[in-house]
Write an enzyme that holds these catalytic residues in place. Sequence first.
Site, PDB file in Angstrom:
ATOM      1  N   GLU A 115      -2.439  -1.071  -7.176  1.00 44.07           N
ATOM      2  CA  GLU A 115      -1.921   0.290  -6.968  1.00 44.07           C
ATOM      3  C   GLU A 115      -0.523   0.254  -6.348  1.00 44.07           C
ATOM      4  OE1 GLU A 115      -4.919   2.202  -4.578  1.00 44.07           O
ATOM      5  OE2 GLU A 115      -6.454   1.872  -6.099  1.00 44.07           O
ATOM      6  N   HIS A 172      -6.181   7.418  -6.737  1.00 38.93           N
ATOM      7  CA  HIS A 172      -6.793   7.076  -5.442  1.00 38.93           C
ATOM      8  C   HIS A 172      -6.810   8.293  -4.499  1.00 38.93           C
ATOM      9  CE1 HIS A 172      -7.634   3.498  -2.536  1.00 38.93           C
ATOM     10  NE2 HIS A 172      -8.255   4.592  -2.122  1.00 38.93           N
ATOM     11  N   ARG A 177     -13.092  -0.135  -4.909  1.00 39.45           N
ATOM     12  CA  ARG A 177     -11.802  -0.821  -4.906  1.00 39.45           C
ATOM     13  C   ARG A 177     -11.520  -1.348  -6.304  1.00 39.45           C
ATOM     14  NH1 ARG A 177     -10.371   1.541  -1.200  1.00 39.45           N
ATOM     15  NH2 ARG A 177      -9.735   0.824   0.849  1.00 39.45           N
TER      16      ARG A 177
HETATM   17  P1  NAP Z   1     -20.291   0.641   3.740  1.00 40.97           P
HETATM   18  O1  NAP Z   1     -21.128   1.668   4.429  1.00 40.97           O
HETATM   19  O2  NAP Z   1     -19.921  -0.601   4.472  1.00 40.97           O
HETATM   20  O3  NAP Z   1     -21.010   0.265   2.360  1.00 40.97           O
HETATM   21  C1  NAP Z   1     -20.692  -0.868   1.621  1.00 40.97           C
HETATM   22  C2  NAP Z   1     -21.878  -1.208   0.757  1.00 40.97           C
HETATM   23  O4  NAP Z   1     -21.531  -2.289  -0.102  1.00 40.97           O
HETATM   24  C3  NAP Z   1     -23.115  -1.647   1.535  1.00 40.97           C
HETATM   25  O5  NAP Z   1     -24.229  -1.035   0.990  1.00 40.97           O
HETATM   26  C4  NAP Z   1     -23.174  -3.162   1.338  1.00 40.97           C
HETATM   27  O6  NAP Z   1     -24.547  -3.579   1.374  1.00 40.97           O
HETATM   28  C5  NAP Z   1     -22.559  -3.290  -0.059  1.00 40.97           C
HETATM   29  N1  NAP Z   1     -21.913  -4.579  -0.288  1.00 40.97           N
HETATM   30  C6  NAP Z   1     -20.935  -5.177   0.436  1.00 40.97           C
HETATM   31  N2  NAP Z   1     -20.595  -6.356  -0.096  1.00 40.97           N
HETATM   32  C7  NAP Z   1     -21.384  -6.520  -1.195  1.00 40.97           C
HETATM   33  C8  NAP Z   1     -21.512  -7.546  -2.181  1.00 40.97           C
HETATM   34  N3  NAP Z   1     -20.771  -8.658  -2.122  1.00 40.97           N
HETATM   35  N4  NAP Z   1     -22.402  -7.362  -3.178  1.00 40.97           N
HETATM   36  C9  NAP Z   1     -23.160  -6.253  -3.242  1.00 40.97           C
HETATM   37  N5  NAP Z   1     -23.095  -5.253  -2.331  1.00 40.97           N
HETATM   38  C10 NAP Z   1     -22.212  -5.382  -1.323  1.00 40.97           C
HETATM   39  O7  NAP Z   1     -18.899   1.265   3.290  1.00 40.97           O
HETATM   40  P2  NAP Z   1     -18.586   2.782   2.839  1.00 40.97           P
HETATM   41  O8  NAP Z   1     -18.144   3.565   4.006  1.00 40.97           O
HETATM   42  O9  NAP Z   1     -19.702   3.304   1.998  1.00 40.97           O
HETATM   43  O10 NAP Z   1     -17.288   2.493   1.912  1.00 40.97           O
HETATM   44  C11 NAP Z   1     -17.415   1.674   0.777  1.00 40.97           C
HETATM   45  C12 NAP Z   1     -16.063   1.351   0.166  1.00 40.97           C
HETATM   46  O11 NAP Z   1     -15.549   2.476  -0.531  1.00 40.97           O
HETATM   47  C13 NAP Z   1     -14.942   0.998   1.150  1.00 40.97           C
HETATM   48  O12 NAP Z   1     -15.011  -0.355   1.566  1.00 40.97           O
HETATM   49  C14 NAP Z   1     -13.692   1.287   0.351  1.00 40.97           C
HETATM   50  O13 NAP Z   1     -13.265   0.124  -0.324  1.00 40.97           O
HETATM   51  C15 NAP Z   1     -14.145   2.337  -0.652  1.00 40.97           C
HETATM   52  N6  NAP Z   1     -13.514   3.654  -0.410  1.00 40.97           N
HETATM   53  C16 NAP Z   1     -12.738   4.206  -1.377  1.00 40.97           C
HETATM   54  C17 NAP Z   1     -12.160   5.448  -1.153  1.00 40.97           C
HETATM   55  C18 NAP Z   1     -11.315   6.116  -2.200  1.00 40.97           C
HETATM   56  O14 NAP Z   1     -10.494   6.943  -1.846  1.00 40.97           O
HETATM   57  N7  NAP Z   1     -11.493   5.810  -3.477  1.00 40.97           N
HETATM   58  C19 NAP Z   1     -12.348   6.105   0.057  1.00 40.97           C
HETATM   59  C20 NAP Z   1     -13.139   5.504   1.015  1.00 40.97           C
HETATM   60  C21 NAP Z   1     -13.726   4.273   0.769  1.00 40.97           C
HETATM   61  P3  NAP Z   1     -24.947  -5.107   1.731  1.00 40.97           P
HETATM   62  O15 NAP Z   1     -24.218  -5.447   2.987  1.00 40.97           O
HETATM   63  O16 NAP Z   1     -26.437  -5.129   1.862  1.00 40.97           O
HETATM   64  O17 NAP Z   1     -24.500  -5.911   0.566  1.00 40.97           O
HETATM   65  C1  8YV Z   2      -7.585   6.055   1.585  1.00 43.36           C
HETATM   66  C2  8YV Z   2      -9.645   4.559   1.203  1.00 43.36           C
HETATM   67  O1  8YV Z   2      -6.945   6.153   0.370  1.00 43.36           O
HETATM   68  O2  8YV Z   2     -10.742   4.754   3.284  1.00 43.36           O
HETATM   69  C3  8YV Z   2     -10.493   4.038   2.308  1.00 43.36           C
HETATM   70  O3  8YV Z   2     -10.952   2.892   2.188  1.00 43.36           O
HETATM   71  O4  8YV Z   2      -9.474   3.916   0.210  1.00 43.36           O
HETATM   72  C4  8YV Z   2      -9.036   5.922   1.295  1.00 43.36           C
HETATM   73  O5  8YV Z   2      -9.711   6.752   2.164  1.00 43.36           O
HETATM   74  C5  8YV Z   2      -6.807   5.061   2.342  1.00 43.36           C
HETATM   75  O6  8YV Z   2      -7.425   4.271   3.207  1.00 43.36           O
HETATM   76  C6  8YV Z   2      -5.605   5.714   3.001  1.00 43.36           C
HETATM   77  O7  8YV Z   2      -4.482   5.274   2.444  1.00 43.36           O
END
Ligand code: NAP
Ligand code: 8YV
Length: 323
Positions: free
Chosen positions: A263, A281, A234
């Site tokens: 964004e 994104h 993020r």
């Molecule tokens: P997840 O399985 O919940 O993983 C989140 C990780 O972050 C966990 O390992 C958690 O471990 C760690 N974490 C949370 N808060 C923290 C903190 N304050 N300090 C340090 N570590 C922390 O989630 P995911 O499915 O992998 O997704 C992760 C993130 O990617 C989403 O929340 C979203 O914002 C982003 N994302 C972006 C896109 C994109 O299109 N760019 C797409 C999908 C997701 P601990 O709980 O042990 O800290």
């Molecule tokens: C998408 C994401 O861009 O899943 C997330 O957290 O950031 C992305 O997969 C979004 O959620 C759809 O607009």
Amino acid sequence: MAKVDILVPGLLPAKSVETLRGLFACHRLEGHVGVDAIPADVAGRIRGIARGGHFPVGRDLIDRLPALEIIANFGVGYDGIDLARCAERGIVVTNTPDVLTEEVADTALGLLLMTVRELSAAERHLRAGRWEREGTYRLTPATLRNRTVGIAGLGRIGLAIARRLDAMNVPVVYHTRSPKPGVPYRYYADLIDMAKAVDTLIVVLPGTAATRGAVDAAVLRALGPDGILVNIGRGSVVDEPALIEALRSRTIHAAGLDVFADEPRVPAELFDLDNVVLLPHVGSASVFTRDAMGQLMIDNLTSWFEAGKPLTPVPETPWPAKA
Ligand code: NAP
Ligand code: 8YV
């Protein structure tokens, strides 16, 4: 039987909107509209929200909807929803974990390679006719061959990125709040300590109050002059002015960004820098994966209204609800 009324705000795949329209009485909200755009009689009937494209769901919207039971988020990240108010009101929030993990990890690796090996700049060189006129693109000062990657956030997506780096023979370490049992990577409880130990930082953290600005000037200094930052988590996690300054002053070598603090507005200063790769994104943005996310969002709504339980509730609004 009458269809359940739901609000459908924000950007969603056309296929998901079509499916939703077949199942529910949908009230579509597009663009940046205020809560007053929902007529009072409709607001009183809304029992669910299918939340598209980061549409803000604050206290004002939640409190406009007295019959609201569930917010099904399109995406795994659910920042932008007032979770505290949802918990107070007993409203369940769901997200779309797992179905996008591999796609986002693929994108992260693409962005990493684009940044380390300057692939978008090399392509621009060719398209501008410079290969023929001036010769081949420069040898890149950076390579993955001598790097160690620190992953901030070793959750579902972080682990999928780590697996890909394993296959590429790139050493991985990680930082989270708690160590992950059974993973073969070294754990750092402190982000600065990890930044000092690596030259490449991949951020896959959620956008929360605790992660806001976590990658600040001190972390960037610790990463050092060979440092490369990739942010696929993020935008709020990175202090953008500090990053711009670090890129300008070559405190770090380069950055690859898929996400930004405000964004779709991207700071103009980033456009002027040649050591940053910018993506709009697109981490999960294939038709295949977005349709899978849409289907899981819809399945959460149907499971809730037909069977009384959500499929993938978020931890802040657990189900069954805590007494
Ligand atoms: P997840 O399985 O919940 O993983 C989140 C990780 O972050 C966990 O390992 C958690 O471990 C760690 N974490 C949370 N808060 C923290 C903190 N304050 N300090 C340090 N570590 C922390 O989630 P995911 O499915 O992998 O997704 C992760 C993130 O990617 C989403 O929340 C979203 O914002 C982003 N994302 C972006 C896109 C994109 O299109 N760019 C797409 C999908 C997701 P601990 O709980 O042990 O800290
Ligand atoms: C998408 C994401 O861009 O899943 C997330 O957290 O950031 C992305 O997969 C979004 O959620 C759809 O607009």
